[in-house]
Design a protein around this motif. Sequence first.
Motif: not given
Length: 565
Positions: A302-317, A396-408
């Motif tokens: 909660d108090e450490t930001p992501v500072l590096v832009d690398l795949k798989p979350t970003g675009s660099n190597y 690395a996830a889609d935040a739109r899927l973070f709050e939901r209830e669903a069928r398994a």
Amino acid sequence: MSNDPKGFRRNLTNYGDRDFALYLRRSFAQSTGLSRELMGRPIVGIAQTASGFNNCHRQVPELVEAVKRGVLRAGGLPLDFPTVSLGEVFLSPTSLMFRNLMSMDTEEMIRAQPMDAVVLIGGCDKTVPAQLMGAASADLPAIQLVTGPMLALPFRGERLGACTDCRRFWAKYRAGEVSDEGIDTIEANLATTAGTCAVMGTASTMACIAEALGMSLPDTAGIPAVHADRIRAAAAAGARAVERIATGGPRPSEIITEKSVENALRVLLAIGGSTNAIVHLTAVAGRRGIDIPLRRLNELSDETPVLVDLKPTGSNYMADFHFAGGMTALLWELRDLLHLDCMTVTGEPLGSRVREPAYVDRNVIRPRAEPFDPVGGLVALFGSLAPNGAILKRSAADARLFEREARAVVFDSLADLAARIDDPALDVTADDFLLLQNAGPTSETGMPEAGYLPIPKKLAATGIKDMVRISDARMSGTAYGTVVLHVSPDAASGGPLGLVRNGDRIRLSVKERRIDLLVDEAELARRRSGWRAPVPPKRGYRRLYADQVLQAEHGCDFGFLRGVD
Ligand code: FES
């Protein structure tokens, strides 16, 4: 400097006559052509892991020679020795099952052979944690040298690098967007140089963690495998190892401490590192009797930001990270969050290497005021489905899927998954949660990287790229998606995950850090009464593994290997 016997006098074979043992040892050492002068020097062991089954260690022989040069120049005698080597994609059922075997091999060979310090050459995913675990237990001065990342080279207007791009193209192939011929061409262009996966996968993450812990030389984590600096780093590691013998340390027990483990966690979060690394770092720390509570991970996240832009979350190597300023730039940005008094293998505290970098590419490494993400990449979830925790790589996830209830939609094994995931008759929609059981550490599959369940072909063909996926398995550090992993206790040990049935409702709330199975306790008790533990293998290492492996929150180490004597 301690008064312990040095060099060939160390760890003498026990015949009941020490002088005879030394005489015999030296006689046999003479057969290798060593001079008496060399035989009198302190010895640096070099754990070498070249293997025809480990492409990521292709240049290890060259690194061994460079380490030897550094040792000789500094006045030591270098002697390399082989250990188990784990090539990620060449092991069945999964490399993790053998990480502890490699750590035991490494520890015992360090302990048993006459060396005064050791340079550990590793790189591929499980090799660096195994070496750090072994070194932490053996507690002889040790320096971790990683093989370094592959380069991502141009291919038809873009760069390709293992293995985020592997997955991207495989997903396209499954969706019918890439032909059979096309995927063959891609296959030949994904991993084209020596070294480890080119992105911020597990290997790159562990390289950064080893450096943040203080177990590697400064700014060596990201040097590409094929760069001349990698060879210079190897020679420097050899020379430093001789220095550590002269100064009598620091030993891993002085380097791997609660504070340095926290530094490593900060770095893991800031680089958006692999979920596997939390398992490995927990195992390494556990060897020194240090726990990493997952709730503490959440506080740090909660108090450490992501500072590096690398795949798989970003675009660099990974090579881009190194040339953008690398670990020096990253540690400078994080300096107020780090324990700068932690000792490192240079014999100096971490703070002595934390300095303003001469150059930073802000497209790759952001300043604290403008992070890629204000919170860390990993988060632990708890709830009735995962009483002891689960991990989600939120970066690395889609935040739109973070709050939901669903069928398994439940698959009770990897075989079941393989048999049904692409069945056109499978009852599944994009809103369901895909759930895999019996792929955790105590399962016969040994917690493979199967948590990245494929999107069912019929949904992939309609353009669905992500779904919530839940399992007790792991996920490759090069993968991405809304994937809840390491659910503990795992299904094969009787955890609630194994009690889920098709159609049950599950509630996920990343905001509340919860994952809950919405089935009443009476029904769960009924299901639990019918549960049977798997039959363990009869013999050999797999029997030892089945008897001893711990859950993910204990690093999947063996119970008897944790802690200090
Ligand atoms: Fe070795 Fe990825 S397969 S690092």
